[in-house]
Scaffold this active site. Structure first.
Site, PDB file in Angstrom:
ATOM      1  N   GLY A 265      38.280  44.481  45.655  1.00 53.30           N
ATOM      2  CA  GLY A 265      37.799  43.294  44.946  1.00 53.30           C
ATOM      3  C   GLY A 265      38.855  42.211  44.927  1.00 53.30           C
ATOM      4  O   GLY A 265      40.028  42.479  44.669  1.00 53.30           O
ATOM      5  N   ALA A 266      38.423  40.985  45.239  1.00 53.66           N
ATOM      6  CA  ALA A 266      39.357  39.842  45.215  1.00 53.66           C
ATOM      7  C   ALA A 266      38.939  38.848  44.136  1.00 53.66           C
ATOM      8  O   ALA A 266      38.857  37.651  44.341  1.00 53.66           O
ATOM      9  CB  ALA A 266      39.416  39.165  46.585  1.00 53.66           C
TER      10      ALA A 266
ATOM     11  N   LYS B 275      33.932  41.656  49.363  1.00 54.90           N
ATOM     12  CA  LYS B 275      32.614  41.404  49.959  1.00 54.90           C
ATOM     13  C   LYS B 275      32.603  40.143  50.797  1.00 54.90           C
ATOM     14  O   LYS B 275      31.924  40.066  51.799  1.00 54.90           O
ATOM     15  CB  LYS B 275      31.630  41.213  48.809  1.00 54.90           C
TER      16      LYS B 275
ATOM     17  N   VAL C 284      32.288  47.681  49.164  1.00 59.28           N
ATOM     18  CA  VAL C 284      32.638  49.032  48.717  1.00 59.28           C
ATOM     19  C   VAL C 284      31.357  49.722  48.265  1.00 59.28           C
ATOM     20  O   VAL C 284      30.572  49.152  47.512  1.00 59.28           O
ATOM     21  CB  VAL C 284      33.630  48.969  47.528  1.00 59.28           C
TER      22      VAL C 284
ATOM     23  N   GLU D 283      28.333  27.932  27.457  1.00 59.99           N
ATOM     24  CA  GLU D 283      28.927  27.086  28.517  1.00 59.99           C
ATOM     25  C   GLU D 283      27.846  26.666  29.523  1.00 59.99           C
ATOM     26  O   GLU D 283      27.816  25.532  29.981  1.00 59.99           O
ATOM     27  CB  GLU D 283      30.050  27.841  29.235  1.00 59.99           C
TER      28      GLU D 283
ATOM     29  N   ALA E  28      39.019  36.494  32.159  1.00 62.44           N
ATOM     30  CA  ALA E  28      39.859  36.190  33.318  1.00 62.44           C
ATOM     31  C   ALA E  28      41.328  36.223  32.903  1.00 62.44           C
ATOM     32  O   ALA E  28      42.191  36.726  33.631  1.00 62.44           O
ATOM     33  CB  ALA E  28      39.487  34.815  33.856  1.00 62.44           C
ATOM     34  N   GLN E  29      41.578  35.698  31.717  1.00 61.79           N
ATOM     35  CA  GLN E  29      42.943  35.664  31.182  1.00 61.79           C
ATOM     36  C   GLN E  29      43.571  37.057  31.199  1.00 61.79           C
ATOM     37  O   GLN E  29      44.702  37.254  31.679  1.00 61.79           O
ATOM     38  CB  GLN E  29      42.844  35.130  29.750  1.00 61.79           C
TER      39      GLN E  29
ATOM     40  N   LYS F 201      41.241  23.013  28.504  1.00 64.75           N
ATOM     41  CA  LYS F 201      40.494  23.928  29.392  1.00 64.75           C
ATOM     42  C   LYS F 201      40.884  23.666  30.855  1.00 64.75           C
ATOM     43  O   LYS F 201      41.139  24.599  31.627  1.00 64.75           O
ATOM     44  CB  LYS F 201      38.990  23.689  29.182  1.00 64.75           C
TER      45      LYS F 201
END
Ligand SMILES: Cc1cc2nc3c(=O)[nH]c(=O)nc-3n(C[C@H](O)[C@H](O)[C@H](O)COP(=O)(O)OP(=O)(O)OC[C@H]3O[C@@H](n4cnc5c(N)ncnc54)[C@H](O)[C@@H]3O)c2cc1C
Length: 405
Positions: free
Chosen positions: A10-11, A38, A81, A169, A316-317, A378
């Site tokens: 995974g990237a 992917k 994968v 959001e 993400a943090q 942000k």
């Protein structure tokens, strides 16, 4: 001498940052490093709601892997994968197999449907570039269709399931996009409905009440209808059925987007790793409970917050910070040391965007931010990540440099 094989799956934020960190720390003589993903690009998942609403083009969100990974140091394989066999130390790909000595799992999240009837089949969810682009085109197509159909109210009714971080959001971006769509397709603005349905009693659960009130007021001013304390019971081709206080209501809509919950990639659980609601309860050093050679980063992992005794929400943090620990620990293991670092999240704040120039957030422990200052913060957070990932060049190419617009 045989060099050990490090394989990163995974990237996303966790996977690509592990790879970027390793290419700085580990020489090709020390280990063979392989990154599997992917697509041939990394994407900023935290911007996908903008792509889905059509307020930001998806090419701004994706970054070519070749732009941040040195292929002389890391081998990149574009493949999917399928499963992992941790006993045999083999990863099965759609198009082959990989043997590893050390594995890093960073396969991200999947939508959690909580068993709601028809949700999987009839609702969209914001998961990746493909699904975001589809949502944008689908909504736009329905607006284009409105003046062709006799009664097209369901075409211009947009329902967003969930008023958590992602739901709010996305709703904010949709509210900003709708006036443009109305103009483009001659749709009267007052006919369009944007409905945000949330099962809990409040939007943005866990956020400061003053910030929640600000966000809801701003969104209501833009025409968003909130249905709080309301469960989605069913989704079908016609729309949704909701229930509040034991009363059911049917809302017809051709645009139902589910943004109310995620779980870890199901491949991890299906491969036999110990999981808790789809995520691996990793050890302090981010290895799985059962395997000394397997690390997990990002949304596939779960870590507890000792203060609240609840899991940290996947962000993400945290994924980016985990990548630092995993790279450090892999370097230690390669050097033969068993002194591994424990992961300590350093939560620097949480900011939710309400469109390009508006946001709410809490930073530096307890400083509340509203409006433009929160929005600037942000963008600064996003730009900081791009700098960390690919330096100034990437920041200039993909960054949100229009801080005030
Ligand atoms: C709309 C939205 C807004 C968000 N906003 C914020 C925010 O403001 N701040 C914040 O901190 N967090 C935010 N989050 C949460 C954050 O995006 C996730 O926590 C984060 O993306 C997790 O990173 P990750 O590395 O685990 O995986 P991901 O970023 O999900 O990446 C997973 C990678 O694995 C690849 N992959 C998946 N399956 C396979 C497979 N079978 N084979 C090969 N490759 C595969 C994918 O293509 C992807 O590249 C938001 C999430 C969403 C959806």
């Amino acid at each position: 001498m045989n060099r050990p094989n490090i394989v990163i799956l995974g990237a996303g934020y966790g996977g690509i940052m592990t790879a970027v960190n390793l290419q700085k720390k580990i020489s090709p003589e020390e280990a063979n490093i392989t990154l599997v993903n992917k697509h041939d690009y990394h994407y900023q998942t935290t911007w996908l709601h903008e792509n889905a609403a059509g307020t930001l083009h998806h090419d701004r969100t994706r970054i070519s892997i070749k732009d941040v990974i040195d292929f002389n140091k890391i081998k990149f394989i574009q493949d999917t994968v399928e499963s992992i066999d941790p006993e045999k130390k083999v990863v099965k790909l759609e198009d082959g197999e990989l043997q590893y000595d050390y594995l890093v799992i960073g396969l991200g999240f999947e939508s959690a449907t909580f068993g709601i009837e028809g949700l999987k089949e009839h609702a969209f969810s914001i998961q990746n570039i493909n699904s975001a682009r589809l949502i944008r085109d689908h909504i736009e197509y329905n607006f284009a269709q409105y003046n062709i159909e006799e009664d097209g109210q369901d075409l211009i009714t947009i329902i967003v399931g969930g008023a958590g971080f992602t739901g709010i959001e996305f709703v904010a971006e949709v509210a900003n996009r709708v006036p443009e769509l109305c103009q483009e397709y001659d749709v009267p603005r007052e006919k369009v409905r944007i409905i945000n349905v949330e099962a809990g009693p409040t939007a943005l659960a866990g956020f400061d009440p003053e910030l929640v009130e600000y966000a809801m007021n701003r969104l209501e001013e833009k025409g968003v209808e909130f249905k709080l304390g309301t469960m989605i019971k069913k989704v079908n081709e016609e729309g949704i059925v909701v229930e509040k206080d034991e009363e059911q209501e049917e809302i017809k809509s051709k645009n139902v987007i589910w943004a109310a919950g995620v779980t870890g990639n199901s491949i991890v659980q299906e491969s036999g790793f110990e999981t808790n609601r789809g995520r691996v309860p990793v050890r302090g050093d981010l290895r799985t409970p059962d395997y000394d050679d397997v690390f997990v980063v990002g949304d596939c992992a779960v870590i507890m917050n000792p203060e609240t005794e609840r899991p940290y929400p996947p962000t993400a943090q945290i994924a980016i910070q985990m990548a630092d620990t995993v790279a450090h620990n892999l370097k230690q293991m390669l050097s033969g040391s068993d002194e591994l670092e424990g992961f300590e999240p350093n939560i620097q704040g949480t900011v939710a965007s309400l469109g390009h120039t508006d946001a709410i957030g809490v930073v530096f422990d307890d400083k509340k931010l509203f409006g433009r200052s929160a929005s600037v913060m942000k963008k600064a957070i996003d730009n900081r990540y791009l700098m960390k990932l690919g330096g100034l060049g990437l920041l200039l190419k993909k960054g949100k440099l229009d801080m005030y617009h």
